[in-house]
Design an enzyme around this catalytic site. Structure first.
Site, PDB file in Angstrom:
ATOM      1  N   CYS A   2       0.834  -1.190   0.000  1.00 25.76           N
ATOM      2  CA  CYS A   2       0.000   0.000   0.000  1.00 25.76           C
ATOM      3  C   CYS A   2       0.872   1.244   0.000  1.00 25.76           C
ATOM      4  O   CYS A   2       2.092   1.170  -0.107  1.00 25.76           O
ATOM      5  CB  CYS A   2      -0.895   0.012   1.246  1.00 25.76           C
ATOM      6  SG  CYS A   2      -1.863  -1.501   1.450  1.00 25.76           S
ATOM      7  N   LEU A  51      -3.603  -1.549  -1.797  1.00 27.18           N
ATOM      8  CA  LEU A  51      -3.543  -2.576  -2.828  1.00 27.18           C
ATOM      9  C   LEU A  51      -3.998  -3.859  -2.140  1.00 27.18           C
ATOM     10  O   LEU A  51      -3.310  -4.371  -1.252  1.00 27.18           O
ATOM     11  CB  LEU A  51      -2.121  -2.734  -3.367  1.00 27.18           C
ATOM     12  CG  LEU A  51      -1.898  -3.847  -4.398  1.00 27.18           C
ATOM     13  CD1 LEU A  51      -2.622  -3.520  -5.693  1.00 27.18           C
ATOM     14  CD2 LEU A  51      -0.408  -4.043  -4.660  1.00 27.18           C
ATOM     15  N   VAL A  53      -4.460  -7.456  -1.171  1.00 26.03           N
ATOM     16  CA  VAL A  53      -3.797  -8.745  -1.363  1.00 26.03           C
ATOM     17  C   VAL A  53      -4.420  -9.808  -0.458  1.00 26.03           C
ATOM     18  O   VAL A  53      -4.636 -10.938  -0.857  1.00 26.03           O
ATOM     19  CB  VAL A  53      -2.277  -8.629  -1.075  1.00 26.03           C
ATOM     20  CG1 VAL A  53      -1.601  -9.990  -1.111  1.00 26.03           C
ATOM     21  CG2 VAL A  53      -1.620  -7.697  -2.090  1.00 26.03           C
ATOM     22  N   ASN A  77       1.829  -0.433   5.495  1.00 23.81           N
ATOM     23  CA  ASN A  77       2.229  -0.819   4.142  1.00 23.81           C
ATOM     24  C   ASN A  77       3.158  -2.011   4.272  1.00 23.81           C
ATOM     25  O   ASN A  77       4.228  -1.894   4.882  1.00 23.81           O
ATOM     26  CB  ASN A  77       2.956   0.339   3.453  1.00 23.81           C
ATOM     27  CG  ASN A  77       3.745  -0.090   2.225  1.00 23.81           C
ATOM     28  OD1 ASN A  77       3.326  -0.989   1.500  1.00 23.81           O
ATOM     29  ND2 ASN A  77       4.888   0.538   1.989  1.00 23.81           N
ATOM     30  N   ASP A 102      -3.069  -9.155   7.986  1.00 18.03           N
ATOM     31  CA  ASP A 102      -1.867  -8.937   8.797  1.00 18.03           C
ATOM     32  C   ASP A 102      -1.887  -7.561   9.448  1.00 18.03           C
ATOM     33  O   ASP A 102      -1.233  -7.336  10.470  1.00 18.03           O
ATOM     34  CB  ASP A 102      -0.595  -9.150   7.975  1.00 18.03           C
ATOM     35  CG  ASP A 102      -0.559  -8.346   6.687  1.00 18.03           C
ATOM     36  OD1 ASP A 102      -1.593  -7.784   6.299  1.00 18.03           O
ATOM     37  OD2 ASP A 102       0.513  -8.300   6.047  1.00 18.03           O
ATOM     38  N   SER A 377      10.608 -12.287  -6.280  1.00 18.87           N
ATOM     39  CA  SER A 377      11.824 -11.961  -7.027  1.00 18.87           C
ATOM     40  C   SER A 377      13.063 -12.339  -6.221  1.00 18.87           C
ATOM     41  O   SER A 377      13.027 -12.411  -4.990  1.00 18.87           O
ATOM     42  CB  SER A 377      11.823 -10.455  -7.335  1.00 18.87           C
ATOM     43  OG  SER A 377      12.972 -10.076  -8.039  1.00 18.87           O
ATOM     44  N   GLY A 378      14.187 -12.552  -6.927  1.00 16.52           N
ATOM     45  CA  GLY A 378      15.397 -13.077  -6.294  1.00 16.52           C
ATOM     46  C   GLY A 378      16.411 -12.051  -5.825  1.00 16.52           C
ATOM     47  O   GLY A 378      17.570 -12.397  -5.594  1.00 16.52           O
TER      48      GLY A 378
END
Length: 610
Positions: A2, A51, A53, A77, A102, A377-378
């Site tokens: 967010c 946003l 989720v 956020n 959460d 992502s890594g």
């Protein structure tokens, strides 16, 4: 993920600043396109852009909870990865929950533990909690620094926000830079000194830091930092623990109520994530994982292997996608559009940045967002496990400087004579401040002591630059990107690994390779590191050169600083640039792109040099 912001000013009626609060909220719309909310209580306002989720219905913000005779209000956020365990712990203490978000867990963790709550949280986050009885505001940023939290402290008030543009929209902070800001831009950029917002008066909470604003005073406190400890695990125990910690971090981050995918480059880091996720999906009957990769138009035609980029990714991506059974999509980027996207990447960062590496990620994320809201992502394996070339070049390892920006010659070259005469000294002091802060043990060998310094340099500088890039360029399209290697437990463990274990077999990230070699194809497990792909097409350089020529014909604040003839020499002889501006791949095209971004930034943000 967010966007959050807030404003507290002694004696002010925030309800009368509705228009300004709306403007601040609108700066965060891209971070949170799904919902928005504002909480006003006297002299305090909290703003949230969401946003969605997890738990759409019960995760709305700002969120409040009453405990005893106090009401607490949070804007948050991030993502918390130990939500279930904390919820059960809090329930055992008598707390009740209305949903499974959460956010509610973070709020009630604060209610129970107060300013020490950050110690209990495993995740990526930035949040603020307002105590209506004390009229105090608590701010907290995650242990690694994945999520941003900027603030401006002034006489009688405090502003905070997920992005710099939120603070500027208040009208309280002016878009000004002084000599320090110019040093940051021209001698450190695209990196920033930890905690420095470049604009005058804008700061940022450090990773692992929290703060309490009460009675017009802001008190900052470090609640997490890396500590030097003796590594007592055997080789086999080290392999097992590394494998277990990383696997657990990946699996915790696969939880989502919305579509989720993974970024796949065919390198070690992303391949480990994809393979673990594939096995997890199979065991939980969740279906095939979805993966994405990025490439540039005609790159195969113009690619030239180098020390830093020995081969292309495509064959390894196909191999890993087949091995993990993924549904794979390649996003092909146009080189001219890449140059166009330099401007939007400045809008995303609020500062000049990593140029085409930012711009390509922004375009890449925009395509992914069409179908997905969350990606893994890594990032950050290289910083934690010794993945960069400067760890293995003995001369370079012990050079007393930032390894990704060893000399300031090219930076000095593009400036007029006499401009920023103390730039080199500024960089030197930032370097010394960092290495002197690295905790060590008396028994550390010379090599392991230096490796701790290198870890600190990479962790608080190079890695933060990459995390900033990932956050801004993904959230610009409302895409949440999670980074499993940034689990603080993994960072703590990696900091105390002896180099001979970390560099197993004398290889970069050798320990991770060995720990996961039975899960991955051998060609990928032991593939030589290759960085995030950049364009090799001369069309991109030509596009940048044309734009820079236009800039050099202007008369503005930027061109008053630049040595125009030196810049034109770079345009005429790009091959003469042999030492990267930053990192491994920022050479002539990227230097021109950085000038384009500087010019746009000065004009778009109406920056004044003071």
């Amino acid at each position: 993920m967010c966007g959050i912001a807030g404003w507290i000013e002694n004696g002010c009626r925030m309800v009368e600043r509705g228009k300004t609060l709306k403007a601040i909220s609108e700066t965060l719309e891209r971070r949170g396109p799904d919902e928005n909310g504002t909480y006003i209580n006297g002299d305090t306002a909290l703003i949230h852009r969401r946003l969605v989720v997890i738990d759409r219905e019960n995760g709305k913000q700002p969120m409040s909870a009453r405990h005893r005779d106090v009401t607490y209000v949070i804007v948050y956020n991030g993502e918390l990865y130990n939500t279930a365990a904390l919820r059960e712990e809090l329930r055992a203490d008598g707390f009740h929950f209305h949903g499974h978000s959460d956010t509610e867990v973070v709020l009630k963790t604060y209610i129970k533990y107060g300013v020490r709550c950050g110690e209990r949280l495993n995740g990526i986050f930035a949040f603020a909690v307002f105590n209506t009885k004390e009229r105090s505001l608590f701010l907290c940023r995650d242990k690694i620094g994945v999520k941003p939290l900027f603030y401006h402290l002034y006489d009688g008030g405090l502003l905070f926000g997920s992005e710099i543009k939120s603070l500027l929209a208040s009208g309280v902070v002016q878009p000004q830079i002084d000599e320090q800001g110019l040093h940051e831009l021209f001698f450190l950029g695209p990196a920033r000194t930890p905690g420095c917002g470049v604009f005058k008066g804008i700061s940022e909470l450090l990773p692992g830091e929290c703060a309490l604003y009460k009675n017009n005073r802001l008190t900052r406190k470090t609640y997490f930092s890396l500590e030097a400890r003796e590594h007592t695990d055997s080789e086999s125990e080290t392999l097992e623990k590394t494998r277990a910690l990383l696997t657990d971090a990946i699996e915790r981050q696969l939880v989502s109520d919305v579509p989720l995918c993974m970024l796949l480059s065919g390198g070690l880091d992303s391949s480990v994530i994809v393979k673990v996720a594939s096995l997890y999906n199979r065991s939980h009957k969740l279906g095939k994982p979805n993966t994405y990769s990025v490439e540039y138009r005609d790159n195969a035609r113009f690619f030239t292997k180098s020390k830093f980029q020995p081969n292309r990714d495509d064959e390894y991506i196909k191999l890993m996608s087949k091995n993990a059974g993924t549904r794979h999509t390649e996003v092909l980027l146009d080189n001219t559009l890449l140059a166009d996207a330099l401007y939007e990447s400045v809008d995303a960062r609020d500062l000049p940045g990593y140029v085409d590496v930012d711009a390509s990620l922004l375009l890449f994320c925009r395509e992914i967002k069409k179908d997905y809201t969350v990606a893994l992502s890594g990032e950050c394996a290289d910083e934690l496990f010794g993945g960069y070339p400067w760890y293995f070049d003995r001369d370079r390892l012990f050079e007393d400087c930032f390894p990704w920006s060893r000399k300031q010659d090219i930076r000095r070259f593009i400036l007029k004579k006499g401009v920023l005469p103390h730039g080199e000294a500024y960089v030197r002091q930032r370097y010394l401040d960092t290495v002197n802060a690295a905790p060590k043990l008396p028994q550390d060998s010379k090599e392991n002591a230096r490796m701790r310094e290198m870890f600190y340099l990479n962790f608080y500088w190079f890695m933060q630059c990459l995390l900033e890039r990932k956050d801004r360029c993904s959230m610009f399209s409302g895409l949440e990107v999670r980074v499993p290697f940034c689990d603080y437990r993994l960072a703590e463990y990696a900091y105390n690994l002896p180099w001979e274990l970390k560099a197993w077999g004398g290889r970069e990230k050798g320990l991770v390779r060995k720990a996961f070699e039975t899960l991955l194809p051998q060609e990928i497990a032991w593939r030589k590191k290759s960085p995030y792909p950049k364009t090799h097409n001369p069309v991109y350089f030509e596009a940048c050169a044309k734009r820079v020529e236009i800039i050099l014909n202007k008369k503005n604040q930027l061109t008053e600083l630049l040595n125009k003839e030196a810049v034109r020499q770079i345009i005429r002889h790009p091959e003469a640039v042999t030492e990267p501006w930053y990192g491994q791949l920022m050479q002539a095209p990227q230097i021109l792109a950085y000038i384009i971004e500087l010019d746009y930034w000065f004009e778009k943000y109406k920056v004044e040099i003071v």
